[in-house]
Design an enzyme around this catalytic site. Structure first.
Site, PDB file in Angstrom:
ATOM      1  N   ASP A  94     -18.642-101.651  -1.181  1.00  0.00           N
ATOM      2  CA  ASP A  94     -17.504-102.193  -1.977  1.00  0.00           C
ATOM      3  C   ASP A  94     -17.469-102.153  -3.567  1.00  0.00           C
ATOM      4  O   ASP A  94     -16.581-102.103  -4.066  1.00  0.00           O
ATOM      5  CB  ASP A  94     -17.122-103.524  -1.508  1.00  0.00           C
ATOM      6  CG  ASP A  94     -18.408-104.302  -1.329  1.00  0.00           C
ATOM      7  OD1 ASP A  94     -19.417-103.909  -2.005  1.00  0.00           O
ATOM      8  OD2 ASP A  94     -18.350-105.493  -0.870  1.00  0.00           O
ATOM      9  N   ASP A 127     -22.512-102.738   5.275  1.00  0.00           N
ATOM     10  CA  ASP A 127     -22.553-104.108   4.733  1.00  0.00           C
ATOM     11  C   ASP A 127     -22.434-105.208   5.740  1.00  0.00           C
ATOM     12  O   ASP A 127     -22.042-105.137   6.814  1.00  0.00           O
ATOM     13  CB  ASP A 127     -21.505-104.600   3.566  1.00  0.00           C
ATOM     14  CG  ASP A 127     -22.151-103.567   2.394  1.00  0.00           C
ATOM     15  OD1 ASP A 127     -23.209-103.391   2.063  1.00  0.00           O
ATOM     16  OD2 ASP A 127     -21.071-103.136   1.683  1.00  0.00           O
ATOM     17  N   ASP A 187     -22.259 -98.998  -5.378  1.00  0.00           N
ATOM     18  CA  ASP A 187     -22.381 -98.500  -4.179  1.00  0.00           C
ATOM     19  C   ASP A 187     -21.644 -97.196  -4.011  1.00  0.00           C
ATOM     20  O   ASP A 187     -22.083 -96.491  -3.208  1.00  0.00           O
ATOM     21  CB  ASP A 187     -21.437 -99.245  -2.988  1.00  0.00           C
ATOM     22  CG  ASP A 187     -22.008-100.681  -2.721  1.00  0.00           C
ATOM     23  OD1 ASP A 187     -23.379-100.929  -3.138  1.00  0.00           O
ATOM     24  OD2 ASP A 187     -21.447-101.549  -2.418  1.00  0.00           O
ATOM     25  N   VAL A 213      -0.498 -58.524  19.925  1.00  0.00           N
ATOM     26  CA  VAL A 213       0.071 -59.546  20.057  1.00  0.00           C
ATOM     27  C   VAL A 213      -0.440 -60.406  21.108  1.00  0.00           C
ATOM     28  O   VAL A 213      -0.564 -61.765  21.030  1.00  0.00           O
ATOM     29  CB  VAL A 213       1.534 -58.962  20.529  1.00  0.00           C
ATOM     30  CG1 VAL A 213       2.345 -60.151  20.955  1.00  0.00           C
ATOM     31  CG2 VAL A 213       2.195 -58.334  19.470  1.00  0.00           C
ATOM     32  N   ALA A 214      -0.746 -59.789  22.333  1.00  0.00           N
ATOM     33  CA  ALA A 214      -1.561 -60.685  23.278  1.00  0.00           C
ATOM     34  C   ALA A 214      -2.721 -61.453  22.999  1.00  0.00           C
ATOM     35  O   ALA A 214      -3.032 -62.437  23.379  1.00  0.00           O
ATOM     36  CB  ALA A 214      -1.944 -59.687  24.416  1.00  0.00           C
TER      37      ALA A 214
END
Length: 995
Positions: free
Chosen positions: A710, A382, A714, A335-336
């Site tokens: 764009d 661009d 591309d 747990v620790a």
């Protein structure tokens, strides 16, 4: 669509219904008949439009589209049903650590039952199995927190999905509108252009050089040419040339189609797996976290086995209680060791960071892309619209007889034609200017509209094309050429660098004329005549050289140049154009494939100089990127001189820097290319394939490259880049789908801001990892050394046998619940440090948790264990630092108080560690109060810890007792030493760093 054919007249038969419902029922039946029973490729386009009750010239009205959307549903594929909330909650328990804790619960419950059964008559014992109850309650609380955190992250991802939702152009209410693809309905008129993703199945109404990539549907590797002509027989899917299909992409040309199928009623919908669900692949960061958790788990198991063996040899197991206590010890160690909320916190921090980036116009499509963003070493951008404002304005017009300037900026069609020297513009120059602008506005797909608010203007299409439309309106050239109607076109492509249209002159017996525009040096090579003083004459070498010199001059002045030309065809029939190929019936197959005949013997009429000023904020962004070790590369199709001028103005290259052209790149082998890309930062006159070459070359050199794009061509470069960036305003849908990030404002500065944010997010991840892991290691060391040194510290009662654990499993769970939640989350939104952009990019091969961080983790863990065990020792008889005031108490009472001390010291030590962990080198006192969320989390944790200590029923549940005031001074003083020790270490580290 299946291949059954029905009589189209059946689509308009009047069904037998009540009169008020007749029209709607007729339409629905007709539409459903078309959607389900008719192959539109075998039906005339006009009949398809009639069946779907739509006028192809105006499209659907908004009200009708809404009605059809309600009737047919959204245009989207069915997906797996969402996971119910209750199931998501239960999934929080599907974790090996939870199984371990449940085992601890069972062991604790068995121990309680055994004690109850074996208890002497009248002996006091626990009325209820508090340990088991507390562990279960903490597990439930932890599950609730995990569920809430996942819901928050899911909400962020869904918000991003909405931001990146695809859109499409349709004809509605008589005008082209861009709408969400999900809102498309049967009967909509699609307006398709290069780079668009086809959003639904449709029957072509018109097409100009339209080619569509259908590999995703049919497997055909080459884009397919499309024509609206009705097929004479049923064809296979890949041969239906008059149909467009959902999910395919337009690679060339334009077209219009009437939607015949949406959503699951498309071809791709028919083959979609309804139950298909894609699991998110673990990111590199998540993989490393899983690796760290596994290492910690293995280490703890080894430690637990060693401790248990040591106990078995040194102490021996004398009863069932000893075995149970030993198993509980092993569980306590587990747990620790493991920070339960690590994965959920990591996801939430990434999601919150991505939300902040989206608010600043950088929309990251996947959370894990944030990891890569902070590592970017090269940004390839661009020029137009990204480094510049994208407010294209035609400022100069150069014609054979002279040069003029057009006043006015932006897209408002307000301005005048004036001469360069301020004198009156000669009539012959004015006429040539009108001819040039007229050619530019006819060979054009841009559109200028008045905005909803008076005095505002909206553009549709490419800004460069719209700038020509604006210039034509300023000079009234558009009215002079209004009698020319387009009949055919050869569209612009990035390879051709030009566009041509064939028009019919309504005032000259329908004679045909070609108008063309394009890069001046390219278009000029197709010209052999020139328009001067109202007459056409032969183009001489002297004319040609003068034109090229003018291009050079304008380019040096940062103008983007476009040439315009025309050609009277002296015929009213396309088939009679010299050189045109026809079939046996005298029909032209596809005029766009016969550019050599159309674009020959053009007449040069002039060129325009378009200015697109650099964005004022970009120069600072480029400088900031340079300081951060990030190189900026500009890639453009413009003239090399224009590119070099803009790049030098922005600080990308020196004043005398030069640009490398696409032709020069083609002439290089791989070694030469790699050398060039390592040195050159400006590329001009490049085609999309050159972008891919540049990206691959940069990656071969070990760079993490960001690439903007764009256009449809591309997409390969954007997809190949480590960080593909699509333009949100001018980007095509294909490119947006290929990208990892979308710029909502198309601004280069946003990329740099996103990199900065990415670095900040990654820094914060390292901060809370340093904090969580050092805190958990501190817990492990506390338990381990508390057991090993139990006799020295007074933890073990000399009169008893068996194992005594320094801290209970429930206490360790509570500590993790306090520290793994609020403080760790608050560190995930810690403000960025000032030096975040003053260091070199991180390599992707660098470990998130490196040697230096492991040093911090182990060092702080040891300090935490020491101060915690000292605090416990002070309240136990027989220890090294015993406070003699506890001698009067029995050992059991001492142990409860000592555990409360150790429990509280460890909580406060971890809270001080939260302040120390904000930087590896910088003092915690620098910007101490800059993170209000962290202080809020610390305050909440303190209040909750006080409740555990002073509320009676919580005392019973967690094995605590109220502490006197003096004990609080001891707790805070010892815990504060964690911060002091951290500051001492940082001083030495800073001194070593300076050396």
């Amino acid at each position: 669509m299946d291949d059954r054919i029905i009589d189209p007249s059946a689509l308009s038969r009047e069904p037998h219904v009540e009169p008020e419902d007749a029209k709607e029922t007729q339409e629905v039946k007709a539409q459903q008949a078309l959607l389900n029973d008719v192959d539109p490729s075998l039906t005339d386009a006009d009949q398809v439009a009639q069946a779907l009750n739509v006028d192809p010239r105006t499209g659907l009205s908004s009200d009708e589209a809404k009605r059809r959307l309600d009737k047919f549903g959204p245009n989207e594929l069915a997906s797996a049903p969402p996971v119910p909330k209750w199931k998501k909650f239960l999934q929080q328990f599907q974790d090996p650590l939870v199984y371990l804790l449940l085992a601890a619960t069972a062991i604790s419950l068995v121990a309680w039952i055994i004690e109850k059964v074996n208890a002497a008559p009248g002996a006091e014992g626990e009325a209820l199995p508090f340990d088991s109850i507390v562990i279960v309650l903490i597990l439930i609380v932890n599950a609730i927190l995990g569920y809430m955190q996942e819901a928050k992250a899911e909400e962020a991802v869904n918000a991003l999905s909405e931001m990146t939702a695809p859109t499409s152009n349709v004809l509605r209410n008589g005008r082209v509108e861009r709408i969400n693809t999900t809102d498309i309905v049967p009967g909509d008129i699609l307006v398709l252009g290069e780079g668009d993703t086809v959003p639904a199945d449709g029957r072509l109404l018109a097409a100009a050089s339209l080619r569509i990539a259908e590999a995703s549907l049919t497997g055909e590797s080459v884009p397919v040419g499309k024509k609206p002509a009705t097929l004479d027989s049923a064809k296979a899917l890949g041969d239906r040339a008059n149909m467009v299909f959902n999910g395919t992409s337009v690679t060339q040309g334009t077209g219009r189609a009437i939607v015949t199928g949406t959503g699951m009623n498309t071809q791709v919908g028919k083959i979609a797996d309804l139950l298909q669900s894609t699991e998110d692949e673990a990111t590199p960061l998540q993989k490393e976290m899983n690796h760290v958790s596994k290492i910690l788990g293995i280490a703890v198991c080894i430690i637990a086995v060693v401790v248990l063996l040591a106990l078995a040899v040194l102490e021996g197991f004398h009863s069932v209680h000893d075995v149970i206590d030993s198993l509980l010890l092993a569980v306590s160690l587990a747990v620790a060791a493991v920070p339960e909320g690590l994965a959920a916190i990591l996801t939430v921090v990434l999601a919150l960071g991505v939300q902040r980036m989206a608010a600043h116009h950088a929309i990251v499509k996947k959370l894990h892309s944030v990891e890569t963003l902070g590592s970017a070493s090269v940004i390839c951008s661009d020029k137009t619209g990204t480094l510049t404002r994208n407010e294209m304005t035609v400022e100069r017009v150069v014609v054979p007889s002279g040069e003029v300037e057009l006043t006015g900026t932006g897209y408002a069609p307000e301005g005048d034609m004036v001469s360069i020297d301020g004198s009156a513009v000669p009539e012959n120059v004015a006429n040539e200017v009108l001819a040039t602008l007229g050619a530019g506005t006819l060979a054009n797909d841009g559109e200028l509209r008045e905005g909803e608010k008076p005095g505002t203007w909206e553009i549709v299409g490419d800004p460069t094309e719209v700038s020509l439309v604006v210039a034509a309106r300023k000079t009234h050239a558009d009215k002079k050429f209004a009698h020319f109607d387009r009949v055919a076109e050869i569209p612009f492509t990035s390879e051709r660098k030009r566009m041509s249209v064939i028009t019919r002159n309504a005032t000259d017996a329908g004679k045909l004329t070609v108008f063309a525009k394009g890069a001046p040096d390219v278009l000029l090579s197709y010209c052999d005549r020139i328009y001067v003083n109202g007459a056409i004459r032969k183009l001489t070498e002297g004319d040609r050289q003068d034109i090229l010199d003018t291009v050079e001059r304008l380019s040096r002045e940062a103008y983007r140049t476009l040439g315009e030309a025309f050609r009277p065809l002296e015929t009213d029939s396309l088939a009679q154009i010299p050189g045109i190929r026809t079939n046996s019936a005298g029909e032209i197959s596809d005029i766009s494939e016969q550019a050599e005949a159309i674009e020959a013997h053009l007449v040069w009429c002039g060129m325009v100089g378009i200015i697109d000023p650099p964005r004022t904020e970009v120069r600072d962004a480029v400088a900031e990127a340079h300081r951060a070790g990030i190189r900026t590369v500009m890639i453009t199709g413009d003239h090399p001189l224009t590119a070099a001028r803009i790049a030098s103005d922005l600080g990308i290259i020196a004043k005398d820097g030069k640009a490398l052209t696409g032709d020069e790149l083609d002439a290089m082998d791989e070694a030469q290319l790699d050398k060039a890309t390592s040195e050159v930062s400006v590329y001009a006159r490049v085609a999309p394939e050159h972008k891919l070459k540049i990206v691959e070359s940069l990656q071969r050199q070990g760079n993490i490259a960001a690439m903007t794009g764009d256009g449809v061509n591309d997409a390969p470069a954007v997809k190949s880049a480590d960080i593909g960036v699509a333009m949100g305003i001018t980007g095509t849908e294909v490119t947006k789908q290929s990208a990892k990030m979308i710029l909502a404002d198309d601004n280069f500065s946003t990329i740099v801001a996103a990199v900065r944010e990415g670095r900040g997010i990654f820094d914060n991840i390292r901060k809370f990892l340093r904090y969580l892991l050092s805190s958990n290691v501190g817990e492990v060391f506390t338990v381990f050394f508390g057991v090993v040194l139990a006799g020295w510290l007074g933890i073990k009662n000399p009169e008893s046998v068996g194992v005594t654990v320094p801290l209970l499993a429930t206490q360790l769970l509570w500590i993790n619940l306090l520290t793994d939640a609020a403080p760790a989350l608050a560190m995930g939104v810690d403000p960025m440090t000032e030096d975040v952009m003053n260091r070199k990019p991180r390599k992707l091969t660098d470990r998130v948790i490196d040697g230096a961080m492991w040093g911090d983790i182990v060092y702080i863990g040891i300090i935490m264990a020491i101060v915690t065990l000292i605090g416990m020792d002070m309240h136990l008889t027989g220890g090294l630092f015993t406070d003699r005031s506890v001698d009067a108490m029995g050992h059991d009472a001492q142990m409860v108080e000592a555990r409360t001390m150790g429990f509280t010291i460890l909580v406060f030590a971890q809270l001080f560690n939260a302040l120390a962990s904000r930087s590896h080198l910088q003092s915690a006192f620098v910007g101490l109060f800059s993170n209000k969320w962290l202080w809020g989390a610390i305050g909440l944790s303190i209040v909750l810890q006080l409740l555990v200590i002073y509320v009676p029923f919580l005392n019973t549940a967690f094995g605590t007792t109220p502490l006197p005031p003096m004990a609080w001074l001891e707790c805070i003083g010892l815990a504060f030493f964690v911060l002091v020790a951290s500051e001492i270490r940082k001083i030495f580290l800073r001194m070593r760093a300076k050396k």
